[in-house]
Design a protein around this motif. Structure first.
Motif, PDB file in Angstrom:
ATOM      1  N   ARG A   1      31.184  48.761  28.797  1.00 51.55           N
ATOM      2  CA  ARG A   1      31.307  49.250  27.422  1.00 51.55           C
ATOM      3  C   ARG A   1      31.346  48.104  26.417  1.00 51.55           C
ATOM      4  N   GLY A   2      31.522  46.888  26.889  1.00 43.87           N
ATOM      5  CA  GLY A   2      31.526  45.722  26.009  1.00 43.87           C
ATOM      6  C   GLY A   2      32.917  45.179  25.773  1.00 43.87           C
ATOM      7  N   VAL A   3      33.100  43.891  26.011  1.00 39.32           N
ATOM      8  CA  VAL A   3      34.398  43.239  25.839  1.00 39.32           C
ATOM      9  C   VAL A   3      34.197  41.889  25.160  1.00 39.32           C
ATOM     10  N   ASP A   4      35.017  41.594  24.163  1.00 36.37           N
ATOM     11  CA  ASP A   4      34.954  40.298  23.474  1.00 36.37           C
ATOM     12  C   ASP A   4      35.721  39.220  24.236  1.00 36.37           C
ATOM     13  N   ILE A   5      36.914  39.584  24.693  1.00 39.06           N
ATOM     14  CA  ILE A   5      37.776  38.620  25.382  1.00 39.06           C
ATOM     15  C   ILE A   5      38.319  39.271  26.654  1.00 39.06           C
ATOM     16  N   LEU A   6      38.236  38.552  27.761  1.00 37.34           N
ATOM     17  CA  LEU A   6      38.639  39.074  29.058  1.00 37.34           C
ATOM     18  C   LEU A   6      39.707  38.181  29.668  1.00 37.34           C
ATOM     19  N   VAL A   7      40.741  38.813  30.200  1.00 46.44           N
ATOM     20  CA  VAL A   7      41.779  38.103  30.944  1.00 46.44           C
ATOM     21  C   VAL A   7      41.613  38.486  32.409  1.00 46.44           C
ATOM     22  N   ALA A   8      41.587  37.516  33.317  1.00 50.58           N
ATOM     23  CA  ALA A   8      41.280  37.825  34.711  1.00 50.58           C
ATOM     24  C   ALA A   8      41.866  36.815  35.679  1.00 50.58           C
ATOM     25  N   THR A   9      42.026  37.270  36.922  1.00 50.93           N
ATOM     26  CA  THR A   9      42.345  36.355  38.019  1.00 50.93           C
ATOM     27  C   THR A   9      41.026  35.960  38.687  1.00 50.93           C
ATOM     28  N   PRO A  10      40.924  34.758  39.237  1.00 52.63           N
ATOM     29  CA  PRO A  10      39.640  34.252  39.742  1.00 52.63           C
ATOM     30  C   PRO A  10      39.001  35.077  40.844  1.00 52.63           C
ATOM     31  N   GLY A  11      39.781  35.533  41.816  1.00 53.22           N
ATOM     32  CA  GLY A  11      39.211  36.235  42.954  1.00 53.22           C
ATOM     33  C   GLY A  11      38.486  37.508  42.585  1.00 53.22           C
ATOM     34  N   ARG A  12      39.157  38.405  41.869  1.00 52.02           N
ATOM     35  CA  ARG A  12      38.537  39.664  41.473  1.00 52.02           C
ATOM     36  C   ARG A  12      37.365  39.426  40.517  1.00 52.02           C
ATOM     37  N   LEU A  13      37.475  38.447  39.638  1.00 51.33           N
ATOM     38  CA  LEU A  13      36.400  38.170  38.695  1.00 51.33           C
ATOM     39  C   LEU A  13      35.139  37.724  39.425  1.00 51.33           C
ATOM     40  N   LEU A  14      35.280  36.903  40.458  1.00 48.08           N
ATOM     41  CA  LEU A  14      34.129  36.479  41.253  1.00 48.08           C
ATOM     42  C   LEU A  14      33.494  37.671  41.959  1.00 48.08           C
ATOM     43  N   ASP A  15      34.329  38.556  42.486  1.00 52.72           N
ATOM     44  CA  ASP A  15      33.820  39.756  43.147  1.00 52.72           C
ATOM     45  C   ASP A  15      32.961  40.579  42.195  1.00 52.72           C
ATOM     46  N   LEU A  16      33.453  40.779  40.983  1.00 57.52           N
ATOM     47  CA  LEU A  16      32.718  41.583  40.004  1.00 57.52           C
ATOM     48  C   LEU A  16      31.453  40.873  39.525  1.00 57.52           C
ATOM     49  N   HIS A  17      31.503  39.552  39.450  1.00 60.04           N
ATOM     50  CA  HIS A  17      30.297  38.807  39.069  1.00 60.04           C
ATOM     51  C   HIS A  17      29.246  38.932  40.171  1.00 60.04           C
ATOM     52  N   ASP A  18      29.673  38.902  41.429  1.00 65.49           N
ATOM     53  CA  ASP A  18      28.744  39.073  42.552  1.00 65.49           C
ATOM     54  C   ASP A  18      28.095  40.453  42.523  1.00 65.49           C
ATOM     55  N   GLN A  19      28.821  41.437  41.972  1.00 63.20           N
ATOM     56  CA  GLN A  19      28.294  42.791  41.837  1.00 63.20           C
ATOM     57  C   GLN A  19      27.494  42.975  40.546  1.00 63.20           C
ATOM     58  N   LYS A  20      27.317  41.876  39.796  1.00 62.79           N
ATOM     59  CA  LYS A  20      26.583  41.874  38.525  1.00 62.79           C
ATOM     60  C   LYS A  20      27.217  42.812  37.498  1.00 62.79           C
ATOM     61  N   ALA A  21      28.530  42.951  37.580  1.00 58.83           N
ATOM     62  CA  ALA A  21      29.258  43.785  36.626  1.00 58.83           C
ATOM     63  C   ALA A  21      29.694  43.005  35.402  1.00 58.83           C
TER      64      ALA A  21
END
Length: 438
Positions: free
Chosen positions: A122-142
């Motif tokens: 839906r669109g996000v300007d600023i994201l707060v994340a932990t590294p592990g889950r963020l990498l997982d979602l990037h691998d899923q092209k999310a």
């Protein structure tokens, strides 16, 4: 000095004032102007000094001033080591951006990713994340990092401790090389400076407290206790002094669970929080503790950085940490924002070396006493090389005692100072420890 004099706009000043802040803290005074000027910043300050607002406010203002009118790419990313810290930072982002058109989100493990993916799409300007889950979602092209303008590493030293160096390098490799980088840490260790040299460009260094300092209004006390009687003594401390809110640290998850069970058996309301607990259970335990519906929160060091508990009066080290810097982070939960706090450590014979290492890093002796009836009768293990810390330790410790000269057997019961309840309301790095995905 006021927040307006730092260059913040009225919308953010209003949001800050609604949280009860009228004067910027030292770290905010030093960091905010540099961040607003677009400079890279390497900042160190002890916990509870307003670090989160120190980077959140200027980054949010930048996003507002440079906002895209037709679409909303991810432009600012905050990385944190733990779920609790991610949730805390996200809550601050939401509160400070309430009067501006900024979309924010938080991502961490322990929950199903479907809703997180939907939020990102839906669109996000600023994201707060932990590294592990963020990498997982990037691998899923999310999620895409192609438009990142600002990267913030919060509690960067803890991320290194937890083995996230490789994940950080991988995440950064997906980002534009031209961006602003902000690194906030509780300490300025050699490892942190090495990490910073590979990520930051000509950074401004900001430091508002001596390295590894604890809050000035925190008193420290050590009780020498027989290992087998620590639980009994802990129960006595809480009951005899009518303690209404205390955070207790153990070294292991099993230890946290066992202590919690014994406290509950003694009719003391308590809950445990550690890596084996589901995110829902961790969130519920923390909320109940903040609301004073439970008196005791028992935690492992996963919680040492990420807990935001207003006016927490007491911390007990049921077991000393084997890395001395972790003592500073544990104690940072109390004595926040100028409030008084008390740190109690229960030390058995096999922990005397740990106490000595902590005293070295604090550059002070901890007040140590023995309580009549609870004298340590356990024996210290054979001398061994001191645990290698992240500082200058590693030499073999001579002698088995902490060297504290003021041991005594006070008459009467041990006591806490003040028994009123709280008002709860990419760098190259080899040999990194095995990473944990939070």
């Amino acid at each position: 000095m006021t927040f307006k004099s730092l260059g913040l706009s009225d919308a953010f000043i209003k949001a800050v004032e609604e949280k009860g802040y009228t004067t910027p803290s030292p770290i905010q005074q030093k960091a905010i102007p540099h961040i607003l000027q677009g400079k890279d910043v390497l900042a160190s300050a002890q916990t509870g000094t307003g670090k989160t607002a120190g980077f959140t406010l200027p980054v949010l203002q930048y996003l507002v001033e440079t906002k895209h009118e037709k679409y909303r790419p991810l432009r600012a990313l905050v990385l944190t080591p733990t779920r609790e810290l991610a949730a805390q930072v996200y809550e601050n982002v939401r509160e400070y951006s309430k009067y501006v058109d900024i979309k924010s989100a938080v991502i961490f493990g322990g929950v199903k990713p479907a809703s997180q993916i939907a939020t990102l799409r839906r669109g996000v300007d600023i994201l707060v994340a932990t590294p592990g889950r963020l990498l997982d979602l990037h691998d899923q092209k999310a999620v895409s990092f192609k438009r990142i303008d600002v990267l913030i590493l919060d509690e960067a030293d803890r991320m290194l401790d937890m083995g996230f160096a490789r994940d950080l390098n991988k995440l950064i490799s997906f980002m534009p090389t031209k961006r602003q980088n902000l690194m906030f840490s509780a300490t300025f260790s050699d490892d942190i400076k090495k990490l910073a040299s590979g990520i930051l460009n000509n950074p401004v260094e900001v430091e508002t407290a001596p390295q590894n300092a604890t809050a000035q209004k925190v008193s420290h006390k050590v009780y020498k206790i027989d290992k087998k009687r620590k639980t009994e003594f802990t129960i006595k401390l809480i009951k005899d002094n009518n303690i209404d809110q205390v955070l207790i640290f153990t070294r292991t998850k099993h230890g946290a669970n066992k202590l919690t069970q014994n406290l509950v058996k003694a009719k003391i309301s308590a809950a445990a929080i550690h890596g084996n607990k589901s995110q829902g259970a961790r969130t519920k335990a923390l909320q109940n503790f903040k609301e004073n519906s439970i008196k005791v929160l028992v935690a492992t060091d996963i919680a040492a950085r990420g807990l935001d508990i207003p006016l927490l009066p007491h911390v007990i080290n049921y077991e000393l940490p084997n890395v001395p810097e972790d003592y500073v982070h544990r104690i940072g939960r109390t004595g926040r924002a100028g409030a008084e706090g008390e740190a109690i450590s229960l030390v058995c014979s096999e922990e005397t070396e740990y106490q000595s290492e902590i005293e070295k890093i604090l550059k002070e002796r901890l007040e140590t006493s023995i309580i009549e009836g609870f004298e340590p009768i356990d024996t210290a293990p054979p001398k061994r090389a001191a645990t290698q810390s992240k500082g200058s330790f590693g030499k073999k410790k001579k002698g088995g005692n902490s060297g504290s000269s003021n041991e005594n057997k006070p008459k009467g019961k041990p006591h806490f100072k003040g028994n009123k309840p709280a008002n709860a309301s990419g760098s190259r790095r080899t040999g990194a420890p095995k990473k944990k995905r939070y």
